[in-house]
Motif scaffolding. Sequence first.
Motif, short mmCIF file in Angstrom:
data_model
loop_
_atom_site.label_atom_id
_atom_site.label_comp_id
_atom_site.label_asym_id
_atom_site.label_seq_id
_atom_site.Cartn_x
_atom_site.Cartn_y
_atom_site.Cartn_z
N UNK A 5 0.84 -1.20 0.00
CA UNK A 5 0.00 0.00 0.00
C UNK A 5 0.87 1.25 0.00
N UNK A 6 0.35 2.29 -0.63
CA UNK A 6 1.00 3.59 -0.66
C UNK A 6 -0.08 4.62 -0.40
N UNK A 7 0.15 5.53 0.54
CA UNK A 7 -0.77 6.62 0.78
C UNK A 7 0.00 7.94 0.73
N UNK A 8 -0.67 8.97 0.20
CA UNK A 8 -0.05 10.29 0.18
C UNK A 8 -0.50 11.01 1.45
N UNK A 9 0.46 11.64 2.12
CA UNK A 9 0.22 12.25 3.42
C UNK A 9 0.61 13.73 3.42
N UNK A 10 -0.01 14.50 4.30
CA UNK A 10 0.43 15.89 4.45
C UNK A 10 1.86 15.94 4.99
N UNK A 11 2.63 16.86 4.49
CA UNK A 11 4.02 17.03 4.91
C UNK A 11 4.06 17.87 6.19
N UNK A 49 -1.87 -8.48 9.70
CA UNK A 49 -0.85 -7.57 9.19
C UNK A 49 -0.58 -7.80 7.71
N UNK A 50 -0.69 -9.03 7.25
CA UNK A 50 -0.36 -9.36 5.87
C UNK A 50 -1.32 -8.72 4.87
N UNK A 51 -2.45 -8.25 5.34
CA UNK A 51 -3.39 -7.56 4.45
C UNK A 51 -3.03 -6.09 4.31
N UNK A 52 -2.05 -5.65 5.03
CA UNK A 52 -1.63 -4.26 4.97
C UNK A 52 -2.34 -3.43 6.01
N UNK A 53 -1.98 -2.16 6.11
CA UNK A 53 -2.55 -1.29 7.12
C UNK A 53 -3.96 -0.85 6.74
N UNK A 54 -4.66 -0.33 7.72
CA UNK A 54 -5.97 0.26 7.46
C UNK A 54 -5.72 1.63 6.85
N UNK A 55 -6.05 1.78 5.58
CA UNK A 55 -5.82 3.05 4.89
C UNK A 55 -7.11 3.86 4.77
N UNK A 56 -8.13 3.46 5.52
CA UNK A 56 -9.40 4.19 5.49
C UNK A 56 -9.19 5.65 5.84
N UNK A 57 -9.78 6.54 5.05
CA UNK A 57 -9.65 7.97 5.29
C UNK A 57 -8.37 8.58 4.76
#
Length: 190
Positions: A5-11, A49-57
């Motif tokens: 998974x990849x999420x874009x986050x505020x810097x 954990x193998x399903x990846x993190x919760x990226x909700x929101x």
Amino acid sequence: AFVNSVVRLPCICRQAMVGSEQRYCYGVSMVAHEKSRFNQILRETNASYLNGPDTGGLEALSKEEALASLRELEKKGLCHTVWTFITPFIGGICNCDRSDCAAMRATVNMNFPVMFRAEYVAEVNPELCNGCRQCMRACQFGAMGYSIAHEKVVIDPRRCYGCGICRSLCTKDAIVLAERSSVPLAQGVW
């Protein structure tokens, strides 16, 4: 192959420096190859954990979207830096510049080592360099200069952090990355 998974986050740096949310950082979650011993240990410990993190929101990106975004930021002269975050985001990629990044400012302007050099240094092939100086715009570390006598760009390997961003603006492919250990002036300079 390991990224799940990849999420874009505020810097955080830009929030502090310019007072607005700017999404230049990426949280990356990674999982080892299915048949690896590490993956087996993880599965036995906590299979969720193998399903990846919760990226909700969060602003989730596909691999293709993330790579395209990183390439665009590179063309703008931002330096990709790798950081570690709290699990499950065990890797983070920030895109820094000396004006807005607190870590880079501390490292470059105040000589406080928050960031460390890569295992590479940039080198210019003088036969390919046309002296346009476009690469110099991208160097956040002040490692590039210009020889008026030779009308070519030169790189000080002691100041080079090995980020390779200078290559993205070189239209002549005159810049390559060499292993730091093979460049006498840069050996052991981290």
